[in-house]
Scaffold this active site. Sequence first.
Site, PDB file in Angstrom:
ATOM      1  CG  HIS A 145      71.531 -56.785 112.202  1.00  0.00           C
ATOM      2  ND1 HIS A 145      72.066 -57.798 113.581  1.00  0.00           N
ATOM      3  CD2 HIS A 145      70.548 -56.715 111.934  1.00  0.00           C
ATOM      4  CE1 HIS A 145      70.602 -57.892 113.121  1.00  0.00           C
ATOM      5  NE2 HIS A 145      69.760 -57.187 112.961  1.00  0.00           N
ATOM      6  CB  CYS A 146      76.593 -60.320 112.878  1.00  0.00           C
ATOM      7  SG  CYS A 146      77.915 -59.137 113.145  1.00  0.00           S
ATOM      8  CB  ALA A 147      75.959 -60.813 117.489  1.00  0.00           C
ATOM      9  CB  THR A 148      79.112 -57.621 118.082  1.00  0.00           C
ATOM     10  OG1 THR A 148      79.639 -57.821 116.664  1.00  0.00           O
ATOM     11  CG2 THR A 148      78.609 -58.166 119.153  1.00  0.00           C
ATOM     12  NE  ARG A 149      81.920 -58.545 113.989  1.00  0.00           N
ATOM     13  CZ  ARG A 149      83.067 -59.129 113.728  1.00  0.00           C
ATOM     14  NH1 ARG A 149      83.658 -58.404 112.278  1.00  0.00           N
ATOM     15  NH2 ARG A 149      84.533 -59.402 114.445  1.00  0.00           N
TER      16      ARG A 149
END
Length: 467
Positions: A26-30
């Site tokens: 995952h990243c900041a939003t996804r």
Amino acid sequence: MSDNRKIAEDILSGVGGEENILSVAHCATRLRIMVKDKEKIDQAAIENTEKVKGAFFNSGQYQIILGTGTVNRIYEEVRQLGVAGSTKAEQSKEAVKSGNGFQRAIRTFGDVFVPIIPVLVATGLFMGLRGLVLQEQILAIFGMTPDDISQNFILFTQILTDTAFIFLPALVAWSTFRVFGGTPIVGMVLGLMLVSPALPNAWGVAGGDVQPLEFLGFIPVVGYQGSVLPAFIAGILGAKLERQIRKWTPEALDLIITPFLTLLIMITLALFVIGPIFHSLENVILDGTVAVLEWPFGISGLIIGGINQIIVVTGIHHIFNLLEIQLLAKFGNNPYNAIITCSIAAQGGAALAVGLKTKSKKLKALALPSSLSAFLGITEPAIFGVNLRYGKPFIMGLIGGAAGGFIASLMGLKATGMAITVIPGMLLYLNGQILQYLFINLVAIGVAFVLTWMFGYSDKKNLETGK
């Protein structure tokens, strides 16, 4: 069972079950999922899952937009359900095998420069704060004038604002070695060699106060303070060279021979070949960028503000990091930031209009938080979860971005940094530009909001068709 656990189970089911998943990151939003078979994904089921704001394939990954904070909790639930996790960097190495050559190049470019951005953000904030505290109006509140500021304080602020750009080649070479499989510390030392105090200072040479060294009567040699491309190209070649040398070197001598030959060969190439060629190319790119940004009558802001979020949708927006870094390194300001801020704010304005106009509780619960996310500088939830899904709000957001960008260009707004926009971006305009910055954002949001409310969204048309 918690809501997040149920959402995680629904997501796993929608992507074809655990057996269809290679890894999850995952990243900041996804939530980023590597799958074995794309055909097994039930797109409709994923998009109808609670808290999911959109889903699409990009960079060889199935990316599910959940939003800041939420994505961390869902990821942990997915991991607890027995799915193998991986870091975003590890997934990127797998994903780089997919897509055409241009897409792979853009992903690699992003992998190199994205890790550097946080220190440049901090530097931009330092510049903004210095501009604020040194304003005559602010000093007057405390009964002071600019002449009352001590040189030691000025020196301290210069350490905060100049260090990252002075040693920028070291940061770039370090990150490039890391991405291309070299030893990062070797890359950092190579980058530091490019800004060695023994070399004529690049800014001194540019100002005419210092003369470059000349080798063989025609090769100019200077330091590369604030430069990007020479360190980037040297990093690519250096990492590949190091790997080749390591293959040829006996294990017993690897610790001595490999870094010695890598640094000797690469600094020679960097100073005498790579540096002169790519520094000239870098100046051409920078001059072209400045020429576009200086187009008269706000034309550049109109165009860039209008198309920026289309570029974001394609996933190739990271290439513009190079341009922003160059602008900041050369001029200490960044007019591009003000324009793209408007494009981001406008998408938030369009999503806000949808959220306030719709009577659907599910859509309202999706659109309103998505608009807030956009106002904090992250547009993916608004774009993929709301605006692109209904089509017209996205177009109205593009028009709002063009309107705000047009005014930003006319006003000549210039940020002190990069990578933060809209509400957090105010910190980059504390040097006497804050009122103008607020105005362009309100214009972008207002135009997008009004157009979306009037022409861009209708419950009757969209909800009845099941969109």
